[in-house]
Write a protein that holds these residues in place. Structure first.
Motif, mmCIF file in Angstrom:
data_model
loop_
_atom_site.group_PDB
_atom_site.id
_atom_site.type_symbol
_atom_site.label_atom_id
_atom_site.label_comp_id
_atom_site.label_asym_id
_atom_site.label_seq_id
_atom_site.Cartn_x
_atom_site.Cartn_y
_atom_site.Cartn_z
ATOM 1 N N GLN A 1 0.808 -1.223 0.000
ATOM 2 C CA GLN A 1 0.000 0.000 0.000
ATOM 3 C C GLN A 1 0.839 1.271 0.000
ATOM 4 O O GLN A 1 0.340 2.348 -0.325
ATOM 5 N N ASP A 2 2.124 1.152 0.342
ATOM 6 C CA ASP A 2 3.000 2.324 0.360
ATOM 7 C C ASP A 2 3.823 2.467 -0.918
ATOM 8 O O ASP A 2 4.722 3.305 -0.994
ATOM 9 N N LYS A 3 3.524 1.662 -1.931
ATOM 10 C CA LYS A 3 4.292 1.687 -3.169
ATOM 11 C C LYS A 3 3.353 1.884 -4.361
ATOM 12 O O LYS A 3 2.183 1.510 -4.311
ATOM 13 N N THR A 4 3.904 2.448 -5.439
ATOM 14 C CA THR A 4 3.169 2.553 -6.706
ATOM 15 C C THR A 4 3.963 1.828 -7.781
ATOM 16 O O THR A 4 5.138 2.138 -8.012
ATOM 17 N N PHE A 5 3.327 0.870 -8.420
ATOM 18 C CA PHE A 5 3.958 0.102 -9.487
ATOM 19 C C PHE A 5 3.528 0.648 -10.845
ATOM 20 O O PHE A 5 2.407 1.139 -11.018
ATOM 21 N N TYR A 6 4.439 0.525 -11.776
ATOM 22 C CA TYR A 6 4.194 0.997 -13.149
ATOM 23 C C TYR A 6 4.397 -0.193 -14.080
ATOM 24 O O TYR A 6 5.523 -0.647 -14.294
ATOM 25 N N VAL A 7 3.308 -0.729 -14.581
ATOM 26 C CA VAL A 7 3.376 -1.895 -15.460
ATOM 27 C C VAL A 7 3.690 -1.433 -16.876
ATOM 28 O O VAL A 7 2.896 -0.722 -17.503
ATOM 29 N N ILE A 8 4.848 -1.822 -17.371
ATOM 30 C CA ILE A 8 5.266 -1.473 -18.729
ATOM 31 C C ILE A 8 4.660 -2.481 -19.686
ATOM 32 O O ILE A 8 4.934 -3.677 -19.601
ATOM 33 N N ARG A 9 3.824 -1.990 -20.578
ATOM 34 C CA ARG A 9 3.164 -2.851 -21.559
ATOM 35 C C ARG A 9 3.270 -2.189 -22.927
ATOM 36 O O ARG A 9 3.185 -0.959 -23.046
ATOM 37 N N LEU A 10 3.483 -2.995 -23.951
ATOM 38 C CA LEU A 10 3.553 -2.510 -25.325
ATOM 39 C C LEU A 10 2.341 -3.019 -26.079
ATOM 40 O O LEU A 10 1.875 -4.137 -25.847
ATOM 41 N N TYR A 11 1.859 -2.198 -26.982
ATOM 42 C CA TYR A 11 0.648 -2.571 -27.715
ATOM 43 C C TYR A 11 0.922 -3.835 -28.538
ATOM 44 O O TYR A 11 1.785 -3.827 -29.418
ATOM 45 N N PRO A 12 0.211 -4.927 -28.261
ATOM 46 C CA PRO A 12 0.489 -6.193 -28.962
ATOM 47 C C PRO A 12 0.285 -6.064 -30.473
ATOM 48 O O PRO A 12 -0.645 -5.372 -30.902
ATOM 49 N N PRO A 13 1.149 -6.712 -31.271
ATOM 50 C CA PRO A 13 2.267 -7.569 -30.864
ATOM 51 C C PRO A 13 3.593 -6.837 -30.794
ATOM 52 O O PRO A 13 4.636 -7.446 -31.001
ATOM 53 N N ASN B 1 10.859 6.843 -17.196
ATOM 54 C CA ASN B 1 9.637 7.574 -16.864
ATOM 55 C C ASN B 1 9.127 7.160 -15.486
ATOM 56 O O ASN B 1 8.715 7.998 -14.675
ATOM 57 N N ALA B 2 9.160 5.860 -15.209
ATOM 58 C CA ALA B 2 8.706 5.364 -13.903
ATOM 59 C C ALA B 2 9.584 5.904 -12.781
ATOM 60 O O ALA B 2 9.081 6.440 -11.775
ATOM 61 N N TYR B 3 10.906 5.763 -12.929
ATOM 62 C CA TYR B 3 11.806 6.227 -11.869
ATOM 63 C C TYR B 3 11.692 7.734 -11.652
ATOM 64 O O TYR B 3 11.774 8.216 -10.526
ATOM 65 N N ASP B 4 11.497 8.489 -12.727
ATOM 66 C CA ASP B 4 11.355 9.942 -12.612
ATOM 67 C C ASP B 4 10.133 10.324 -11.781
ATOM 68 O O ASP B 4 10.105 11.385 -11.149
ATOM 69 N N HIS B 5 9.116 9.453 -11.790
ATOM 70 C CA HIS B 5 7.889 9.717 -11.025
ATOM 71 C C HIS B 5 7.881 9.044 -9.652
ATOM 72 O O HIS B 5 6.911 9.174 -8.907
ATOM 73 N N GLY B 6 8.950 8.311 -9.339
ATOM 74 C CA GLY B 6 8.979 7.616 -8.067
ATOM 75 C C GLY B 6 8.201 6.319 -8.063
ATOM 76 O O GLY B 6 7.855 5.798 -6.989
ATOM 77 N N TRP B 7 7.912 5.770 -9.258
ATOM 78 C CA TRP B 7 7.190 4.506 -9.371
ATOM 79 C C TRP B 7 8.182 3.358 -9.552
ATOM 80 O O TRP B 7 9.322 3.560 -9.951
ATOM 81 N N ILE B 8 7.710 2.150 -9.294
ATOM 82 C CA ILE B 8 8.536 0.954 -9.470
ATOM 83 C C ILE B 8 8.118 0.266 -10.764
ATOM 84 O O ILE B 8 6.986 -0.221 -10.864
ATOM 85 N N PRO B 9 8.979 0.210 -11.773
ATOM 86 C CA PRO B 9 8.585 -0.410 -13.039
ATOM 87 C C PRO B 9 8.627 -1.926 -12.973
ATOM 88 O O PRO B 9 9.454 -2.520 -12.269
ATOM 89 N N VAL B 10 7.747 -2.562 -13.718
ATOM 90 C CA VAL B 10 7.751 -4.010 -13.924
ATOM 91 C C VAL B 10 7.269 -4.256 -15.341
ATOM 92 O O VAL B 10 6.345 -3.587 -15.812
ATOM 93 N N VAL B 11 7.912 -5.160 -16.053
ATOM 94 C CA VAL B 11 7.641 -5.357 -17.483
ATOM 95 C C VAL B 11 6.702 -6.542 -17.666
ATOM 96 O O VAL B 11 6.972 -7.642 -17.184
ATOM 97 N N ASP B 12 5.617 -6.310 -18.404
ATOM 98 C CA ASP B 12 4.634 -7.364 -18.664
ATOM 99 C C ASP B 12 4.574 -7.665 -20.161
ATOM 100 O O ASP B 12 3.921 -6.968 -20.930
ATOM 101 N N GLY C 1 12.961 3.440 -21.969
ATOM 102 C CA GLY C 1 12.316 4.741 -21.836
ATOM 103 C C GLY C 1 11.197 4.725 -20.809
ATOM 104 O O GLY C 1 11.054 5.660 -20.004
ATOM 105 N N TYR C 2 10.384 3.672 -20.814
ATOM 106 C CA TYR C 2 9.323 3.538 -19.813
ATOM 107 C C TYR C 2 9.918 3.443 -18.407
ATOM 108 O O TYR C 2 9.369 3.986 -17.442
ATOM 109 N N MET C 3 11.036 2.722 -18.275
ATOM 110 C CA MET C 3 11.676 2.610 -16.965
ATOM 111 C C MET C 3 12.085 3.974 -16.428
ATOM 112 O O MET C 3 11.823 4.305 -15.265
#
Length: 337
Positions: free
Chosen positions: A48-60, A77-88, A73-75
């Motif tokens: 609850q104290d974290k914000t995750f940023y799911v990196i997704r690319l428009y399929p395919p 952007n996430a770090y600049d906002h204080g979010w934790i990136p994860v790639v899906d 680049g998405y990573m």
């Protein structure tokens, strides 16, 4: 995306007039932004104290290293906002998803790379945990945070290299790279010029992409670089990478010290029948194709010097090198229009 639309997005830049390509790109980007915008979600009670940023690319998505550079680049952007990136690349599939798990995962990103690092905790989060967490942002599926195949801007390359260090290779990829490096048997007193020669899809007109040097052009230019970049106490060799076996053979005919991996390549004009390098997976699996591709790009990045024309593989080698090349020369023949 259905098979027809997938085929059209490669056919149009290769064959349509410039005005039609520009119009179709504008419509396509607007459609993607409308159907996959950035969204805030809550999937469960965890973190609850974290914000995750799911990196997704428009399929395919696109070619693998184009996808990779989008992710960097998405990573940022996430770090600049204080979010934790994860790639899906599991729920949002790419051209490279296999039907069965690879190394226990169906997430293409995790076939080859670790998930991004959370600098605050030193932890890497799984998709399973993120999709049970309270604060989650799903990325827009098509944002491009830098022109990653334009000029190699030092400031951009600096943060891209930092992002690369936060998503290290999986052990299986590292082990494969070391196996291939050992098999090449490069002498200890040999400096290598990395010479990628791109054929197949980028050897044809593809609107907006850099026009590639031909094999013959590369060979003629290499002759002067081998002489100019040599040292008195060290030999100079060439590490050549191409998906075209003909290109490899021609370089071997013209130079004495030539090295390459034993990757699967197009032979006998096979690439005339394909739209992209990814179609090599008709000869080997998609996973093996990208495993070999990443290995060759990494070995290029570890050469003493690099010489070639801009494309995603060449640019990624520059990112991974981190500014250590003794010589770096990019040949600019303009772009297709």
């Amino acid at each position: 995306m259905n098979a027809f639309l997938d085929k059209m997005r490669f056919w149009i830049p290769a064959h349509a007039p410039a005005w039609a390509v520009k119009a179709s790109f504008a419509v396509w980007i607007a459609y993607k932004n409308l159907t996959m915008p950035q969204q805030k979600k809550s999937f469960g009670p965890l973190n609850q104290d974290k914000t995750f940023y799911v990196i997704r690319l428009y399929p395919p998505a696109s070619g693998f290293l184009a996808d990779y550079n989008y992710v960097l680049g998405y990573m940022k952007n996430a770090y600049d906002h204080g979010w934790i990136p994860v790639v899906d690349m599991q729920n949002y599939q790419t051209l490279y998803n296999e039907d069965s798990p690879i190394h226990g995962t169906t997430n293409v990103w995790e076939y080859f790379f670790e998930q991004p690092l959370d600098p605050a905790t030193g932890k890497r989060y799984t998709l399973e945990e993120v999709y049970q967490s309270k604060n989650v942002i799903l990325s827009n599926g098509s944002d491009q945070f830098c022109n990653y195949t334009g000029d190699a801007d030092p400031e951009v390359l600096k943060w891209q290299h930092e992002m690369y260090l936060r998503v290290p290779f999986k052990k299986e990829l590292t082990d494969y790279i070391e196996k291939m490096r050992a098999s090449i048997q490069i002498p200890a007193d040999m400096d290598l010029i990395g010479a990628p020669i791109r054929g197949s899809d980028l050897g044809k007109r593809f609107y907006g992409h850099a026009i590639q040097t031909t094999t013959e052009e590369t060979i003629e230019l290499l002759k002067t670089r081998v002489e100019a970049w040599s040292h008195e106490d060290r030999k100079v060799g060439i590490f050549v990478n191409s998906e075209e076996q003909t290109a490899i053979d021609l370089v071997r005919e013209r130079f004495t010290h030539v090295y390459c991996t034993n990757s699967v390549r197009f032979v006998n004009n096979e690439s005339d029948k394909v739209n992209r390098v990814a179609d090599l997976y008709n000869k080997i699996s998609k996973y093996e194709n990208i495993l070999q591709y990443l290995t060759n790009i990494y070995l290029l990045s570890q050469c003493d010097s690099l010489f070639g024309t801009m494309n995603n593989g060449y640019y990624t080698a520059i990112i991974w090198n981190g500014g250590k090349f003794s010589h770096l020369e990019t040949i600019d023949k303009g772009t297709y229009n």
